[in-house]
Design a protein around this motif. Structure first.
Motif, short mmCIF file in Angstrom:
data_model
loop_
_atom_site.label_atom_id
_atom_site.label_comp_id
_atom_site.label_asym_id
_atom_site.label_seq_id
_atom_site.Cartn_x
_atom_site.Cartn_y
_atom_site.Cartn_z
N SER A 37 -16.57 21.30 3.52
CA SER A 37 -15.60 22.15 4.19
C SER A 37 -14.23 21.53 3.96
CB SER A 37 -15.89 22.21 5.69
OG SER A 37 -17.12 22.85 5.89
N VAL A 38 -13.24 22.38 3.70
CA VAL A 38 -11.92 21.83 3.38
C VAL A 38 -10.82 22.74 3.93
CG1 VAL A 38 -11.72 22.99 1.10
CG2 VAL A 38 -10.59 20.82 1.46
N THR A 39 -9.68 22.12 4.26
CA THR A 39 -8.56 22.94 4.78
C THR A 39 -7.49 23.18 3.71
OG1 THR A 39 -7.37 21.00 5.60
CG2 THR A 39 -8.90 22.07 7.14
N ARG A 40 -7.69 22.64 2.49
CA ARG A 40 -6.64 22.89 1.49
C ARG A 40 -6.77 24.31 0.93
NH1 ARG A 40 -8.69 23.26 -3.48
NH2 ARG A 40 -9.98 21.66 -4.46
N ASN A 41 -5.69 24.77 0.25
CA ASN A 41 -5.72 26.11 -0.35
C ASN A 41 -6.66 26.14 -1.54
OD1 ASN A 41 -3.84 27.11 1.45
ND2 ASN A 41 -2.12 26.46 0.16
N MET A 42 -7.20 27.33 -1.79
CA MET A 42 -8.08 27.51 -2.93
C MET A 42 -7.25 27.46 -4.21
SD MET A 42 -10.64 30.71 -3.49
CE MET A 42 -11.26 30.83 -1.85
N ARG A 43 -7.76 26.73 -5.22
CA ARG A 43 -7.06 26.72 -6.52
C ARG A 43 -7.50 27.91 -7.35
NH1 ARG A 43 -9.36 20.98 -7.86
NH2 ARG A 43 -7.91 19.67 -6.73
N GLU A 44 -6.66 28.21 -8.35
CA GLU A 44 -7.06 29.27 -9.27
C GLU A 44 -8.38 28.88 -9.93
OE1 GLU A 44 -3.53 30.62 -11.49
OE2 GLU A 44 -5.06 31.40 -12.89
N GLY A 45 -9.29 29.79 -9.99
CA GLY A 45 -10.58 29.48 -10.65
C GLY A 45 -11.64 29.02 -9.67
N GLU A 46 -11.23 28.59 -8.46
CA GLU A 46 -12.23 28.17 -7.47
C GLU A 46 -12.79 29.39 -6.75
OE1 GLU A 46 -11.21 23.64 -6.09
OE2 GLU A 46 -10.04 25.21 -5.13
N LYS A 47 -14.05 29.25 -6.30
CA LYS A 47 -14.66 30.36 -5.56
C LYS A 47 -15.17 29.85 -4.22
CE LYS A 47 -16.42 33.18 -9.38
NZ LYS A 47 -17.14 32.54 -10.47
N GLU A 48 -15.00 30.67 -3.19
CA GLU A 48 -15.51 30.33 -1.85
C GLU A 48 -17.01 30.04 -1.93
OE1 GLU A 48 -14.41 29.75 1.17
OE2 GLU A 48 -16.36 29.90 2.14
N GLY A 49 -17.42 28.91 -1.35
CA GLY A 49 -18.85 28.63 -1.26
C GLY A 49 -19.47 28.01 -2.50
N GLU A 50 -18.64 27.71 -3.51
CA GLU A 50 -19.20 27.10 -4.72
C GLU A 50 -19.16 25.58 -4.58
OE1 GLU A 50 -18.80 29.53 -8.65
OE2 GLU A 50 -17.41 27.84 -8.72
N LYS A 51 -17.95 25.04 -4.50
CA LYS A 51 -17.82 23.61 -4.25
C LYS A 51 -17.37 23.37 -2.81
CE LYS A 51 -15.27 19.55 -5.55
NZ LYS A 51 -14.12 18.97 -6.23
N TYR A 52 -16.59 24.31 -2.31
CA TYR A 52 -16.03 24.19 -0.97
C TYR A 52 -16.20 25.47 -0.16
CZ TYR A 52 -13.25 20.12 -2.56
OH TYR A 52 -12.84 18.90 -3.03
N ASN A 53 -16.25 25.28 1.16
CA ASN A 53 -15.97 26.38 2.09
C ASN A 53 -14.54 26.13 2.57
OD1 ASN A 53 -19.30 26.09 3.16
ND2 ASN A 53 -18.45 27.91 2.21
N PHE A 54 -13.67 27.09 2.28
CA PHE A 54 -12.25 26.95 2.64
C PHE A 54 -12.06 27.48 4.05
CE2 PHE A 54 -12.53 27.04 -1.93
CZ PHE A 54 -11.67 26.02 -2.32
N ILE A 55 -11.69 26.58 4.96
CA ILE A 55 -11.59 26.98 6.37
C ILE A 55 -10.25 26.55 6.96
CG2 ILE A 55 -14.11 26.92 6.70
CD1 ILE A 55 -13.75 24.26 8.18
N THR A 56 -9.93 27.09 8.14
CA THR A 56 -8.67 26.74 8.79
C THR A 56 -8.80 25.36 9.46
OG1 THR A 56 -9.38 27.71 10.86
CG2 THR A 56 -8.16 29.15 9.35
N ARG A 57 -7.66 24.80 9.77
CA ARG A 57 -7.63 23.52 10.46
C ARG A 57 -8.32 23.63 11.83
NH1 ARG A 57 -4.09 19.46 8.42
NH2 ARG A 57 -4.05 17.77 9.91
N GLU A 58 -8.09 24.77 12.50
CA GLU A 58 -8.70 24.98 13.84
C GLU A 58 -10.23 24.96 13.72
OE1 GLU A 58 -6.19 27.07 12.60
OE2 GLU A 58 -4.80 25.80 13.73
N LYS A 59 -10.73 25.67 12.71
CA LYS A 59 -12.19 25.74 12.52
C LYS A 59 -12.73 24.34 12.19
CE LYS A 59 -16.13 28.08 11.32
NZ LYS A 59 -17.17 27.28 11.15
N PHE A 60 -11.95 23.60 11.34
CA PHE A 60 -12.39 22.25 10.96
C PHE A 60 -12.47 21.38 12.21
CE2 PHE A 60 -12.67 18.15 9.08
CZ PHE A 60 -13.14 18.33 7.78
N GLU A 61 -11.43 21.48 13.04
CA GLU A 61 -11.41 20.65 14.26
C GLU A 61 -12.55 21.01 15.21
OE1 GLU A 61 -7.24 20.96 15.15
OE2 GLU A 61 -6.80 19.29 13.79
N SER A 62 -12.92 22.30 15.22
CA SER A 62 -14.06 22.64 16.10
C SER A 62 -15.37 22.09 15.52
CB SER A 62 -14.10 24.13 16.43
OG SER A 62 -14.54 24.85 15.33
#
Ligand code: ADP
Ligand code: 5GP
Length: 204
Positions: A37-62
């Motif tokens: 799980s990561v709070t950084r922005n998705m890079r071009e070419g990256e896909k949700e759920g492949e290497k990372y789940n892109f989430i908000t800081r609030e979600k990460f903190e929970s």
């Protein structure tokens, strides 16, 4: 039956971890990968759920509060963490799983899972690292510089790892990782249990 292993893979940004793992998984699609799980922005070419789940800081903190992470770390202003459940499932099902983490994450995982085998991916030189990171074209110059500063500290901590693979020629480095995977199955870390098992009925 050979036991599954947790493989920790680290190395400075741009050393080639994703490229190496991509080649490894093409050859061995049964090997699992821990999606962070990561709070950084998705890079071009990256896909949700492949290497990372892109989430908000609030979600990460929970997730931190709910103890859903095996480890987490702040790296260049973003949170990165390893969800606990998929790793525990792989271990209980005796499967091989790779966890890609920075040096601090690797330390936390070793403390929790002492049988984990750790591999550090080393660039052939610091200059080549900068060239690869810049030519990948995914980061601004400012972020490249921050990542190069982090790289210095990471390379100094390569001694904490069981194995170091120099990623100069890509196919050689992939073969080196495969050799480590095979060889590490016979390491004391993985085979310690067999000593008691063989001696369990012997009266001393
Ligand atoms: P990391 O996942 O460690 O941040 P990447 O896998 O994204 O690194 O690799 C960084 C850049 O270096 C990419 O552009 C990739 O194509 C390139 N690269 C990776 N391995 C090699 C290699 N052995 N030789 C030359 N370039 C490489
Ligand atoms: P990137 O932004 O280039 O994908 O990753 C930056 C750094 O974060 C790399 O060193 C990578 O290994 C590390 N990283 C990726 N996922 C995790 C994670 O779940 N936990 C920790 N501690 N580090 C991670």
């Amino acid at each position: 039956m050979s036991k599954g292993s947790v493989f920790i893979i680290s190395g400075p940004s741009g050393s080639g971890k994703d490229t190496l793992l991509g080649e490894l998984f093409k050859k061995y699609p049964e090997i699992l990968f821990s999606i962070s799980s990561v709070t950084r922005n998705m890079r071009e070419g990256e896909k949700e759920g492949e290497k990372y789940n892109f989430i908000t800081r609030e979600k990460f903190e929970s997730m931190i509060k709910e103890d859903k992470l095996l480890e987490y770390n702040l790296y260049v202003d973003n949170y990165y963490g390893t969800p606990r459940e998929p790793v525990e499932k792989a271990v209980s099902e005796n499967k091989d799983i790779f966890i890609e983490v920075d040096v601090n994450g690797a330390k936390s995982i070793r403390e929790k899972l002492p049988e984990a085998i750790s591999i550090f991916v080393m660039p052939p030189s610091f200059e080549e690292l900068k060239r690869r990171l810049s030519s990948r074209g995914t980061e601004t110059e400012e972020v490249v510089n921050l990542r190069m500063a982090a790289a210095l500290g990471e390379i100094k901590r390569a001694q904490e790892y069981d194995y170091i693979v120099v990623n100069d020629d890509l196919s050689t480095a992939v073969e080196d990782i495969i050799a480590i995977m095979k060889g590490s199955k016979f390491s004391l870390k993985k085979q310690n249990y067999i000593i008691n098992e063989v001696l369990k009925n012997v009266k001393s």
